[in-house]
Every structure is written in structure tokens, then in C-alpha cells.
Design an enzyme around this catalytic site. Sequence first.
Site, PDB file in Angstrom:
ATOM      1  N   GLY A   1       8.849  46.071 -47.082  1.00 41.42           N
ATOM      2  CA  GLY A   1       9.709  46.882 -46.237  1.00 41.42           C
ATOM      3  C   GLY A   1       9.187  48.292 -46.158  1.00 41.42           C
TER       4      GLY A   1
ATOM      5  N   LYS B   1       8.595  41.663 -41.871  1.00 45.28           N
ATOM      6  CA  LYS B   1       8.741  43.000 -42.420  1.00 45.28           C
ATOM      7  C   LYS B   1       9.575  43.860 -41.478  1.00 45.28           C
ATOM      8  CE  LYS B   1       5.857  46.868 -43.951  1.00 45.28           C
ATOM      9  NZ  LYS B   1       4.496  47.400 -43.899  1.00 45.28           N
TER      10      LYS B   1
ATOM     11  N   HIS C   1      10.816  53.755 -37.262  1.00 38.62           N
ATOM     12  CA  HIS C   1      10.130  54.731 -36.422  1.00 38.62           C
ATOM     13  C   HIS C   1      11.151  55.778 -35.998  1.00 38.62           C
ATOM     14  CE1 HIS C   1       6.018  54.815 -34.295  1.00 38.62           C
ATOM     15  NE2 HIS C   1       5.864  54.804 -35.600  1.00 38.62           N
ATOM     16  N   ASN C   2      11.893  56.270 -36.988  1.00 37.16           N
ATOM     17  CA  ASN C   2      13.013  57.167 -36.718  1.00 37.16           C
ATOM     18  C   ASN C   2      12.582  58.515 -36.169  1.00 37.16           C
ATOM     19  OD1 ASN C   2      14.347  55.103 -37.964  1.00 37.16           O
ATOM     20  ND2 ASN C   2      14.596  56.160 -39.919  1.00 37.16           N
ATOM     21  N   HIS C   3      11.656  59.151 -36.864  1.00 34.06           N
ATOM     22  CA  HIS C   3      11.303  60.518 -36.473  1.00 34.06           C
ATOM     23  C   HIS C   3      10.646  60.594 -35.104  1.00 34.06           C
ATOM     24  CE1 HIS C   3      12.136  60.960 -40.760  1.00 34.06           C
ATOM     25  NE2 HIS C   3      12.382  62.224 -40.510  1.00 34.06           N
TER      26      HIS C   3
ATOM     27  N   GLN D   1       2.772  59.159 -30.857  1.00 36.54           N
ATOM     28  CA  GLN D   1       1.710  58.412 -30.214  1.00 36.54           C
ATOM     29  C   GLN D   1       2.198  57.744 -28.929  1.00 36.54           C
ATOM     30  OE1 GLN D   1       3.307  57.793 -32.939  1.00 36.54           O
ATOM     31  NE2 GLN D   1       2.003  57.546 -34.718  1.00 36.54           N
TER      32      GLN D   1
ATOM     33  N   ASP E   1       1.275  44.826 -38.236  1.00 35.70           N
ATOM     34  CA  ASP E   1       1.457  44.496 -39.648  1.00 35.70           C
ATOM     35  C   ASP E   1       1.527  42.988 -39.863  1.00 35.70           C
ATOM     36  OD1 ASP E   1       1.381  46.878 -40.993  1.00 35.70           O
ATOM     37  OD2 ASP E   1       3.504  47.314 -40.734  1.00 35.70           O
TER      38      ASP E   1
ATOM     39  N   HIS F   1       5.502  59.115 -46.478  1.00 31.01           N
ATOM     40  CA  HIS F   1       5.373  57.927 -45.645  1.00 31.01           C
ATOM     41  C   HIS F   1       4.329  56.958 -46.190  1.00 31.01           C
ATOM     42  CE1 HIS F   1       6.125  55.952 -41.783  1.00 31.01           C
ATOM     43  NE2 HIS F   1       4.845  55.636 -41.781  1.00 31.01           N
TER      44      HIS F   1
ATOM     45  N   ASP G   1      13.427  45.155 -46.401  1.00 29.59           N
ATOM     46  CA  ASP G   1      14.422  46.199 -46.225  1.00 29.59           C
ATOM     47  C   ASP G   1      13.798  47.491 -45.742  1.00 29.59           C
ATOM     48  OD1 ASP G   1      13.666  47.991 -48.525  1.00 29.59           O
ATOM     49  OD2 ASP G   1      14.063  46.137 -49.597  1.00 29.59           O
TER      50      ASP G   1
ATOM     51  N   TYR H   1       4.961  56.844 -50.811  1.00 28.73           N
ATOM     52  CA  TYR H   1       6.255  56.491 -51.401  1.00 28.73           C
ATOM     53  C   TYR H   1       6.484  57.261 -52.703  1.00 28.73           C
ATOM     54  CZ  TYR H   1       6.461  52.622 -48.087  1.00 28.73           C
ATOM     55  OH  TYR H   1       6.511  51.875 -46.941  1.00 28.73           O
TER      56      TYR H   1
END
Lengths: 748, 229
Positions: free
Chosen positions: A534, A92, A96-98, A241, A118, A49, A497, A52
Site C-alpha cells: 500500500g 495495490k 495521488h492527493n497532492h 505530471q 505498479d 513519499h 491500504d 516512509y
Amino acid sequence: MKKHEDTITPEVIKKHGITEEEYEKILGFLNRVPTLTELGIFSVMWSEHCSYKHSRAVLKLFPTEGPGILVKAGEENAGVIDIGEGWAISFKVESHNHPSAIEPFQGAATGIGGIIRDIFTMGARPIALMDPLRFGDVNSPKVQSLLKGVVSGIAHYGNCIGIPTVGGETYFDDAYEGNPLVNVFCLGILRHEKLARGAATGVGNSVVYVGAATGRDGIHGATFASEELDDNSIEDRSAVQVGDPFLEKLLLEACLELLHGHSVVGIQDMGAAGLTCSTCETASRGGSGIEIDISKVPMRETGMNAYETMLSESQERMLMIVENDQMEKVNSIFEKWDLHAVEIGKVNNSGIMTVKNGSQVVAEIPVKALTDEAPAYHSSPCKPVYIEKAQNLSDCEIPEQYDLGDIILRLLGNPNIACKRWVWEQYDHMVMTNTVVLPGSDAAVIRLKETNKLIAMSSDGNGRYCYLDPYEGGKIAVAESARNIVCSGAKPLAVTDCMNFGNPTKNDVAWQFRKCVEGMSEACECFSTPVTGGNVSFYNENPWGAIDPTPIVGMVGLIEKEEHVRKQWFPDGKGKIILVGPLGDEIGGSLYLKEIHGLKRGLPPRMNLKTEKGVQDFVLKIIKKGDVLSAHDVSDGGLAIALAESCINIHQDTITGIDAKIPVCLSGREDFALFGETQSRIILSAVSEKADDVIEQAAKGGVQARIIGDYGVDSFCLKVGSKSIKIELPEIKQAYLNTLEELLKRNE
Amino acid sequence: MKYGVIVFPGSNCDHDCFWVTGNVIKQDVKFIWHKEKNVNDVDCIILPGGFSYGDYLRTGAIARFSPVMESVIKHAEKGKLVLGICNGFQILTECGLLPGTLMRNRDLRFICKDVYLSVENNSTRFTNCAQEGQILSIPIAHGEGNYYANAQELTKLKENNQIIFRYCDREGKINSYSNPNGSLENIAGIVNKNGNVLGMMPHPERCCENMMSSMDGIVIFDSIINSLN
């Protein structure tokens, strides 16, 4: 007392997601055994995360240069581009998938909170949000509860903070079962001279902590987002969170007020990996060092140790680097907003991040070891075996359907096409009074009160295409986004992206990723839309498999003046329908095959970028000339669905009919002509007197265009080949507008 | 005339109200920070929409204790104008300037969309530029807009013609289909007995310009100016 060397056992190292080689590297950087706090710091900074590590090498393929770029991809929290007259925009997309898979409401809400931070850390005032979402089968109660949780989480945060959610997408496909995608996009506006940076410079300057107090929430969120989810993941709930949009609203106003003065040298939000990431990244960008004392950090819980403090992902916190003598000014602004700013350290020139707890040093790590010199892996992409089998589909495997009218209604009512107002009516999409094109059209358009210009934005990404052919799918994601932007009357400017994929250490996922990036890069070059930033989200995978490779493209475009704005809906009155772009019947990978025949197979449509660019340039030119009244791109569901969608003006609550003729192509199949998803096509409307002229102009420019019928009649009539379809307008409306709501209400 | 737009922590339609009163209808306008106590120099106070104090406890429940509210109440008692929009309406019911209360929407979801309002009383200081029975298209954006008043309060509201706006459909029909949030008798906006305090859930400041989906919000701001001349 136990020596810290004894606590760093192979199990502890493994639990932190650190490989043996990586641990060796850590020993090399430190010349000693790390403390547990240091190990935790390495673990989050070297997580996928933050570092990268499996994508950096491939992401370099993206074009990132362009004439208007003020802040390039990777330089700061978000990219910034010039829009003229001294104004710039910053935007941007993040994932926040997980967290959303485990706790949909807070997961989605804090995703919004993070992306907004951001943007305002760049000195920009956030003015628009979009939310591209992907879920499993909408008929499953589990998926419905996820959908409801995610949408209400986004609404809770976005509405409260007062930034309109103006667009996005919601798609359903079994491939996302258990791994929903919650991507969030934010755009902000700023004056060039107000651009803020996230660098810690100036020896002796103060390191200032502002915002919410630190608790134990979200510890190891970044590491968590870098693992596959399994049945035990629900036990990871404490890693999600909890957001407080009210506090973030205060923080936003206070930070912008402060940034408009000149006391702040650098600013960075505490997002993933919290205090750790913000301190070492600002120091790394500034080429400096930082020393902080965590005993000064405001705490909301008692007894938190150094490890927990450094790794907490409590929301609504910012780190600022403030000029030495400006603390008084900082304090007065934060007090006005009922917030506290606390000096927790100083910038130095050591190149080292030093963390103290009172007088005791608890971590001392070279900054570059955590950032630039974090591990990077070159994967071994390998074409997955499923591809050829899935691509191979002969026409005779697709049963010929005779009731084409019924299929049109079924597709219109399919949750992937049906009107998504159930979603966007829960978002305040009008606050700030800038939303000129409301949700539901090809692209959202907002005006900028500061200038006469307007901004268009769209998010796109077809996982089905990318599953069947990631290279073409990648190209199409960018091309379709640009097409949507053009349909709204805007010139495409730049791209952000969010790359959503499975486990990158698996060679077929690595291949999907690489091919998507190659396709997207080629398309971005073609449209001169550089990538300005992204996010990569890997490990969207569970024991039953990975998601479809899903690159989400968020594109922004610039509209010179209000008269150029177009919507996708046919206007009131009567006129001609014009199809720009090729005829075609590429049926592979279409929504029709998947939803009507249960086939996720075939070769998805080919993307000829030259044709696409020609079509887009022509359409933008005649929109600006004022010759056409509406523009809608042809995508999911093909021509038949694009035509039906153009008939239903959801905001005016009106519907018009058409009488159109669609030629059958080489395959000789009527259903392919209606529902094939051949690319580079746009439906325009024009008053009868102008229509021939538009065709003539197209011919001069070497662009295919033809009049295919009339709008403004009493029913929906299509002739395709030898077949005639007639559907009454109330049926169209009922299918398109009410299906999703009825489906979701059934289980309430 | 001069407008004053109150800014509570968490207000988020404050800038929209400022923009419309200042830049669109071109009147004097200023922001009033919630800690200020003097509001004497303004003719009409706007309590804007948003989530004052994050809607903690209950919508509007904390804002009513803000220092500025004492002056707002005094301003109203003098017969001067107060316009509460959305969260502003919620604050007005919490502080007792208007009767009733705003509960969670019938479907328990936030709703943002254009709705139609029927002007039930066009002789007020906020609606004198509207036709009797005129239908206005004005957006709503709220999670708690379900108006409730007890039987006694409702009777009084009716007796004094205090119900100003009701939700209706395009043709003006007032029924449960045209009721977006479950409000009692489709009530969307009311005034106090003296007619100088208006609370309404829909957002007139969002529809005063050509580029927006409607321009019907102008009627309210024009009426206010008209009533002062």
C-alpha cells in the site's frame, strides 16, 4: 568556475527539505560535500513519499504473512497472492492527493497511470481499478470543480487504457476542504511462473530505458507530496505530471509481451523520483550496483541538466534489466509497438549508483544510503486534546425528531449516501467483459475468464470514526471492507491500504496514525487478511488543519463459483428480510448526527471482532448454501438507510417496497434505532419458506439473526417502537438517484 | 465462418470481441494487426472499440490511415461484412464507408451504462435474427457518440432503411429522454447502402453471456452467422 561545494549552501539544503542532521548523515555516507545532483537525489529518496521515514516503524505492526502470499508487503512494487490453479493476483492502492489538489484532472489521471504500472511491473495484466475519493463540502463551487476534474481525469486515463473502473467511494466532509483525497487501486492477474521482479542482478546485464521521453515535468513531485499545501502551492503546478494513457497502453502491451519471454531480469516503473528511484531501488533489491549514462536518456526538451534528468517525473517510463545478449529481442518487441528501448547503463557489483553525463561522473552514491539506510524517525505519539471533548455527547443534546420519514429521505439524498452513478457512469466499468457485479453494490465482482473463480473487491475507510476514535475506526475500516466482501459471496483474502493523514511530525497526528494502524492490524489478524502493500500519504494538511485520519482499506476476496455471487438489492418477487447481527442504537459518530444535527461527535460504534467474524462466517456459509438471495451490510445511515438501499436496484431501474419492524433499544430512541451505526450487521433476503431455517441455522451457530419483515410490497413501511413510517416508492427513488446529479448540474 | 478482429494501437475491446466470437459463439477468429495488409481469409471484419491512436486529433481520424484500412475498404467493396463498434464506428465514418460523424456527447461527459435500442430494420445481415421493433438492452461506453448527418445524408439513410438502431426507453419510446448522447433522431447504428457495413456505438460484445447484465448482443452475432449460411 564556481566549485560545487559553494552551491550547497544551508538555504539550498533547506529548500530540498533536508534537515541539518540528515545533511550530516549525507556527508557521512559520501565523505565529501554532495553535488547538487546528489543532493537532489538524496532529497527525493529521503522524502516521506519514497522513504516512509515517519511510518516505517509503525507499519511493522501490520500482519504481512499468510499461506497464499507470493510477494510480501514491501518486497516489490505490489503484493502478490495465490488464488489457486496456478493463478495469482497482484493489487495495490496508492494516493495521488497532492497533485490532484493542485491540478485535479492530470493529478488524478497520472495517479491511475502510476498504479497501473505498479501492477504490470509484477508481470500481471491489470484488469480492474477502484477509486476511493474524499472531498470537502459538495455545495462549494471549488469542491465541485475538483470533483469534476478528478472524475474526468480518472475517466480519461482508465477508459482510454481499457481497464474497467469497477468500484470505489466518494465522500464529502469539510475535513477534506483544500485537501482532497484521490486514492487509486489496481488489480491484475498473472500466472505464478510469470511473476516479474524489480531487482537488478547479473553483472554486465543491460539497464534499459523504455517509454516516453524525459521532460521537465514533475521535478520534485515526491518532495512536493511530502509537504503541507498552502496558498503558494498553486505555484507548484509544474511539479504535477501530465499523463498519456495511449502511450501507457502501448507500454503495457509491450512490457507484458516481453515479460512473457525470458529476457527480462528485472523491471521497475519510473514513478515518484523517476530515474533516481528506479535505478537505486532495483540495485538495492539486487544487492548490486548500477552505472547509467544520462546522455543516452531520450529527452523531450533541450538543455536539461543532470539534476533535472534524474529528478524528472515524466510519466509512462519504465526501467528494465535485460540479459546481456537479449537486446535484439527487446528492440523487436518495442518496435512492434512503436516504442523505443534504449540501453543506458549496466549492472555491476559495486553497491554504488553511478550517474554519468557522457564521460563526466555527476553522482556516485552508495545504493543502501538511498534505500535501506534512509533516515527513519520514531515519532512521539500523544493523544490529542480534542478527542475526549468530541467523544463526550449525551443523548439529550440530540433533539428528538418526529418526522422520521423526512429524515430518511434527507439522508438518502445526502451526497454521502445518494447513488454515485454520476461518478461511475463516467468510467468505463464494463470493458474486458468481466464485471459481474456493476458499481453501486457492496463490493464489485469480476470474473476471471481464465478460471471459474471470481474476485470481489471493496474499498472502505470512515474518516469520521477515525477522527473520533482512530483505534476503533481502524478496526472498523478493515471489518467493514471484509463485510462488504462477504456480502458479495467471497472469502476475504488480503488487504492493501492507503494511509491518509496530516503532518506526522505533529504528535497528535502521530498518535492518530499509530492507533489506526493498531486497530487495523488487530482486525487483519482476526480475518486472516494480511496486508500485502500500500502507501502512506502524510501532510494532508493546510493552514486550517489536518484532514480526518483516513485509512483506506482495499480488500480483495475470492468467490469459488458464479452461483455464490450476491448483490445488495432485494430480488424480484416477495420474501422475508433477515437482520443478522446485533440490534443496537450506537448513534455516536453517525452520519445522521453529522448531516441532520451538525454534530461530528460522540463515541463511534464499538467493534467486537469476535461478533463480526461470527456474523461474516455465518453469512458466507448460507450464501454458499444458496439459502439467501441478497446481502447488504449496514453502515452509514444505519438500518433504515441499508433497508432503503436494498430496495433500489439501480441497474435494473426497479424498486421494491418493504414492511419491516425495528425494535427500539436501551436508549428508547426511535431515531437511534433507525440511524445508529452499530457494527457487525447484514441484511439478507430469503424466500419465505427458507427464512425460518436461516434463523435456526444462525441460532445453532450462536449468531444473532431475526426476521424483521417482508420485501416485495408496494411502499416503504417501517415500524419503529411506537412510530410508523410510510414513504411512497417514487419518493425514495427520486431522493436516492437524482440528488447528486441535480446538485452538480445546478452549477454547470 | 471466420471473424477477424483488427488491432490498432489503442484498441481496447479487441480481446472482448475475440472472446465473444471465439469462446461464446464459437466461431473461428483471429486478430489482424493494423500493419497487416491481407484480410482475404475472413468473412466478417470487426473494428473494435477503444481509443485507437489515443484519439489524437479526433476519434478515428488517424486509424483510417493505418495500412490495414485499405484492405478493409476493399473487403467492404466486395460486399463482405464489416462491423464497427464504438471506436470502430467512428473509424468507419472517418474513412467514408459510412456517412455522418460522431461528435462529443451532449453533456460533454463519457457515459458508460446499459441503454435500450429499438431495432428499426430487421432485414439486414446484422439483424435478421431480431424481431421487428425488438427492444435490445446493450451497454454504451463512449465520450463521442453523438451521431450527426446533414439533411441530405439523413434523407438518404431513411430512404434506404439504413438506420438500424435507435436509442429508446424500456417501452420503446424514442425521445430526448431516451437519448443518452444527443444523437440525431436517436440514431445508434447505421448500415451502408449495400447493407454489409454496420457501425454502432453500443457494445454488443459486452452482453452475450449469462453473467453479464444482458444477453441481447448475441442477436447481432447470430444474425451475421445466419446471413452467411
